[in-house]
Design a protein around this motif. Structure first.
Motif, short mmCIF file in Angstrom:
data_model
loop_
_atom_site.label_atom_id
_atom_site.label_comp_id
_atom_site.label_asym_id
_atom_site.label_seq_id
_atom_site.Cartn_x
_atom_site.Cartn_y
_atom_site.Cartn_z
N PHE A 58 0.84 -1.19 0.00
CA PHE A 58 0.00 0.00 0.00
C PHE A 58 0.88 1.25 0.00
O PHE A 58 2.06 1.19 0.32
N VAL A 74 -2.06 8.72 6.20
CA VAL A 74 -3.25 7.98 5.78
C VAL A 74 -2.88 7.16 4.55
O VAL A 74 -2.06 7.60 3.73
N THR A 75 -3.44 5.95 4.44
CA THR A 75 -3.20 5.17 3.23
C THR A 75 -4.01 5.78 2.09
O THR A 75 -5.12 6.26 2.29
N SER A 77 -3.70 4.19 -1.29
CA SER A 77 -3.96 3.15 -2.29
C SER A 77 -3.41 1.84 -1.77
O SER A 77 -2.58 1.80 -0.87
N SER A 80 -4.63 -1.91 2.21
CA SER A 80 -4.75 -1.65 3.63
C SER A 80 -5.37 -0.28 3.84
O SER A 80 -4.96 0.69 3.20
N GLU A 81 -6.37 -0.20 4.71
CA GLU A 81 -6.96 1.09 5.06
C GLU A 81 -6.57 1.42 6.48
O GLU A 81 -6.92 0.71 7.41
N GLN A 82 -5.80 2.51 6.61
CA GLN A 82 -5.40 2.94 7.94
C GLN A 82 -5.01 4.40 7.92
O GLN A 82 -4.73 4.98 6.88
N SER A 83 -5.01 4.97 9.10
CA SER A 83 -4.48 6.31 9.31
C SER A 83 -3.83 6.29 10.68
O SER A 83 -4.11 5.42 11.51
N ASP A 105 -8.75 -0.71 9.41
CA ASP A 105 -9.93 -1.50 9.04
C ASP A 105 -9.49 -2.93 8.75
O ASP A 105 -8.94 -3.21 7.69
N GLU A 107 -9.44 -6.63 7.51
CA GLU A 107 -10.11 -7.27 6.37
C GLU A 107 -10.18 -8.77 6.59
O GLU A 107 -9.20 -9.39 6.99
#
Length: 149
Positions: A58, A74-75, A77, A80-83, A105, A107
């Motif tokens: 990412f 913050v990610t 792309s 992985s979604e995170q900050s 988040d 997965e």
């Protein structure tokens, strides 16, 4: 969305702790599961991680950076979604409190179970302990980036 917050005291001045944290490509030396980080621009990093056999790639963008105080990201792309936010607070001239806060988040079933069992909290706590050992034993940062965002 899950959250984690951990702090640690490191026995180095705030500038040393902050400067080392800005050396993202050194993270694999103290962060479990981080295989590689490439600094692509002043604000963009590319991460390759492998945790429990699951590899992810990412990009993360630095959204705020204040020397000797904080770095936020913050990610933007990837898988992985995170900050997050890491802050640096001088305790005295030779000691710093480093606090890492992350929103992420999980997965899939395995990541959600791992999150509920406290895996991420333990991972972050371990990473901060390894950062403490890394910077205290070096006694100096490997480099620095003092830019402001």
């Amino acid at each position: 969305m899950s959250q984690v917050k951990e702090s640690i005291e490191v026995d180095v001045p705030v500038t040393t702790a902050y400067n080392q944290w800005t050396q993202f490509e050194s993270f694999p030396q103290f962060m479990d599961g981080v295989e590689r980080i490439e600094q692509r621009t002043d604000t963009l990093t590319h991460w390759v991680t492998k945790v429990a056999g699951v590899e992810r790639e990412f990009d993360a963008e630095i959204t705020e950076q204040v020397p000797d105080q904080k770095v936020a990201w913050v990610t933007v792309s990837g898988q992985s979604e995170q900050s997050g936010l890491v802050t640096f607070r001088p305790i005295d001239p030779a000691h710093t409190e480093v606090t890492l806060m992350m929103d992420f988040d999980p997965e899939g079933m395995a990541e959600n179970i791992g999150d509920k069992l406290g895996f991420v909290d333990r991972q972050v706590k371990g990473d901060l302990k390894r950062f403490k050992h890394f910077i205290e034993h070096r006694g100096a940062e490997t480099g620095s980036w003092r830019g402001r965002l």
